[in-house]
Design a protein around this motif. Structure first.
Motif, PDB file in Angstrom:
ATOM      1  N   GLY A   1       0.804  -1.163   0.066  1.00  0.00           N
ATOM      2  CA  GLY A   1       0.024   0.057  -0.040  1.00  0.00           C
ATOM      3  C   GLY A   1       0.922   1.336  -0.037  1.00  0.00           C
ATOM      4  O   GLY A   1       2.114   1.285   0.208  1.00  0.00           O
TER       5      GLY A   1
ATOM      6  N   LEU B   1      -0.434  -4.603  -4.741  1.00  0.00           N
ATOM      7  CA  LEU B   1      -0.333  -5.247  -3.273  1.00  0.00           C
ATOM      8  C   LEU B   1      -0.062  -6.811  -3.384  1.00  0.00           C
ATOM      9  O   LEU B   1      -0.494  -7.455  -4.536  1.00  0.00           O
ATOM     10  CB  LEU B   1      -1.899  -5.135  -2.805  1.00  0.00           C
ATOM     11  CG  LEU B   1      -2.418  -3.618  -2.795  1.00  0.00           C
ATOM     12  CD1 LEU B   1      -4.030  -3.853  -2.017  1.00  0.00           C
ATOM     13  CD2 LEU B   1      -1.722  -2.757  -2.145  1.00  0.00           C
TER      14      LEU B   1
ATOM     15  N   TRP C   1      -9.318  -9.944  -2.084  1.00  0.00           N
ATOM     16  CA  TRP C   1      -9.218  -8.465  -1.177  1.00  0.00           C
ATOM     17  C   TRP C   1     -10.435  -8.032  -0.932  1.00  0.00           C
ATOM     18  O   TRP C   1     -11.248  -8.053  -1.961  1.00  0.00           O
ATOM     19  CB  TRP C   1      -8.084  -7.483  -2.172  1.00  0.00           C
ATOM     20  CG  TRP C   1      -6.744  -8.070  -2.295  1.00  0.00           C
ATOM     21  CD1 TRP C   1      -6.279  -8.815  -3.631  1.00  0.00           C
ATOM     22  CD2 TRP C   1      -5.516  -7.903  -1.628  1.00  0.00           C
ATOM     23  NE1 TRP C   1      -5.202  -9.091  -3.294  1.00  0.00           N
ATOM     24  CE2 TRP C   1      -4.594  -8.581  -2.346  1.00  0.00           C
ATOM     25  CE3 TRP C   1      -5.366  -7.004  -0.547  1.00  0.00           C
ATOM     26  CZ2 TRP C   1      -3.426  -8.639  -1.714  1.00  0.00           C
ATOM     27  CZ3 TRP C   1      -4.104  -7.185  -0.091  1.00  0.00           C
ATOM     28  CH2 TRP C   1      -2.951  -7.739  -0.724  1.00  0.00           C
TER      29      TRP C   1
ATOM     30  N   ARG D   1     -11.860  -4.305   0.823  1.00  0.00           N
ATOM     31  CA  ARG D   1     -11.433  -2.690   1.064  1.00  0.00           C
ATOM     32  C   ARG D   1     -12.568  -2.046   2.067  1.00  0.00           C
ATOM     33  O   ARG D   1     -13.794  -2.416   1.992  1.00  0.00           O
ATOM     34  CB  ARG D   1     -10.916  -2.092   0.062  1.00  0.00           C
ATOM     35  CG  ARG D   1     -12.363  -1.624  -0.821  1.00  0.00           C
ATOM     36  CD  ARG D   1     -11.698  -0.929  -1.990  1.00  0.00           C
ATOM     37  NE  ARG D   1     -12.857  -0.335  -2.734  1.00  0.00           N
ATOM     38  CZ  ARG D   1     -12.670   0.170  -4.117  1.00  0.00           C
ATOM     39  NH1 ARG D   1     -11.474   0.126  -4.872  1.00  0.00           N
ATOM     40  NH2 ARG D   1     -13.651   0.477  -4.818  1.00  0.00           N
TER      41      ARG D   1
ATOM     42  N   THR E   1      -9.337   4.917  -2.330  1.00  0.00           N
ATOM     43  CA  THR E   1      -8.585   5.147  -1.087  1.00  0.00           C
ATOM     44  C   THR E   1      -9.555   4.370   0.071  1.00  0.00           C
ATOM     45  O   THR E   1     -10.679   4.721   0.318  1.00  0.00           O
ATOM     46  CB  THR E   1      -8.720   6.687  -0.641  1.00  0.00           C
ATOM     47  OG1 THR E   1      -7.926   7.429  -1.634  1.00  0.00           O
ATOM     48  CG2 THR E   1      -8.238   6.852   0.832  1.00  0.00           C
TER      49      THR E   1
ATOM     50  N   TYR F   1      -7.127  -1.772   2.654  1.00  0.00           N
ATOM     51  CA  TYR F   1      -7.252  -3.213   1.797  1.00  0.00           C
ATOM     52  C   TYR F   1      -6.674  -4.435   2.489  1.00  0.00           C
ATOM     53  O   TYR F   1      -5.855  -4.151   3.478  1.00  0.00           O
ATOM     54  CB  TYR F   1      -6.368  -3.031   0.473  1.00  0.00           C
ATOM     55  CG  TYR F   1      -7.000  -2.021  -0.469  1.00  0.00           C
ATOM     56  CD1 TYR F   1      -7.120  -0.758  -0.257  1.00  0.00           C
ATOM     57  CD2 TYR F   1      -7.739  -2.764  -1.815  1.00  0.00           C
ATOM     58  CE1 TYR F   1      -7.681   0.025  -1.081  1.00  0.00           C
ATOM     59  CE2 TYR F   1      -8.190  -1.698  -2.641  1.00  0.00           C
ATOM     60  CZ  TYR F   1      -8.102  -0.510  -2.445  1.00  0.00           C
ATOM     61  OH  TYR F   1      -8.878   0.247  -3.410  1.00  0.00           O
TER      62      TYR F   1
ATOM     63  N   THR G   1      -3.713  -2.887   4.631  1.00  0.00           N
ATOM     64  CA  THR G   1      -2.685  -2.084   4.227  1.00  0.00           C
ATOM     65  C   THR G   1      -3.499  -0.731   3.621  1.00  0.00           C
ATOM     66  O   THR G   1      -4.373  -1.015   2.708  1.00  0.00           O
ATOM     67  CB  THR G   1      -1.811  -2.703   3.325  1.00  0.00           C
ATOM     68  OG1 THR G   1      -0.675  -1.712   2.707  1.00  0.00           O
ATOM     69  CG2 THR G   1      -2.535  -3.132   1.974  1.00  0.00           C
ATOM     70  N   GLN G   2      -2.974   0.259   4.039  1.00  0.00           N
ATOM     71  CA  GLN G   2      -3.574   1.762   3.687  1.00  0.00           C
ATOM     72  C   GLN G   2      -3.178   1.899   2.107  1.00  0.00           C
ATOM     73  O   GLN G   2      -2.167   2.000   1.738  1.00  0.00           O
ATOM     74  CB  GLN G   2      -3.114   2.716   4.463  1.00  0.00           C
ATOM     75  CG  GLN G   2      -3.902   4.171   4.051  1.00  0.00           C
ATOM     76  CD  GLN G   2      -5.450   4.114   4.347  1.00  0.00           C
ATOM     77  OE1 GLN G   2      -5.768   3.878   5.278  1.00  0.00           O
ATOM     78  NE2 GLN G   2      -5.901   4.863   3.238  1.00  0.00           N
ATOM     79  N   VAL G   3      -4.246   2.188   1.421  1.00  0.00           N
ATOM     80  CA  VAL G   3      -4.075   2.788  -0.042  1.00  0.00           C
ATOM     81  C   VAL G   3      -4.801   4.330  -0.144  1.00  0.00           C
ATOM     82  O   VAL G   3      -5.680   4.291   0.047  1.00  0.00           O
ATOM     83  CB  VAL G   3      -4.656   1.955  -1.093  1.00  0.00           C
ATOM     84  CG1 VAL G   3      -4.678   2.511  -2.514  1.00  0.00           C
ATOM     85  CG2 VAL G   3      -3.847   0.583  -1.242  1.00  0.00           C
TER      86      VAL G   3
END
Length: 120
Positions: free
Chosen positions: A8, A19, A35, A37, A89, A92, A114-116
């Motif tokens: 991310g 990712l 995945w 989110r 945004t 994830y 994990t931040q996106v």
């Protein structure tokens, strides 16, 4: 059994990120990996998954932009994200349905997220 996600970060609109998620531990088989989110104030939603046979499924909002793939030998799933938009945004989360010593019937396992962030 553990799912470890990575990849991310911060990217500008129109950019790309990849990712990765690795499954480790006492795993007999992985039925499906994928995945989800979760954006702030919203429910967690499915992004994409890929089965042990290679069948893929995508949320309508990411079709044509995201691609899920697997390395079966490495128990790894990837999510290639292209043409990213601000609405992508979110945090994830890697998800896998696996048969393990602790769950011989199969269970869902989750990674840490994990931040996106897609922003200019």
């Amino acid at each position: 059994v553990q799912l470890q996600a990575s990849g991310g970060g911060l990217v500008q609109p129109g950019g790309s990120l990849r990712l990765s998620c690795v499954a480790s531990g006492s795993i007999f088989s992985i039925i499906r990996m994928g995945w989800y989110r979760q954006a702030p104030g919203k429910q967690r939603e499915l992004v994409a998954y890929i089965t042990s046979r290679g069948t893929t499924n995508y949320a309508d909002s990411v079709k044509g932009r995201f691609t899920s793939s697997r390395d079966y030998a490495k128990n790894t799933v990837y999510l290639q994200m292209n043409s990213l938009k601000p609405e992508d945004t979110a945090v994830y989360y890697c998800n896998a349905n696996m048969v393990t010593t602790a769950s011989p019937q199969g269970s869902d396992y989750w990674g840490q997220g994990t931040q996106v962030t897609v922003s200019s």
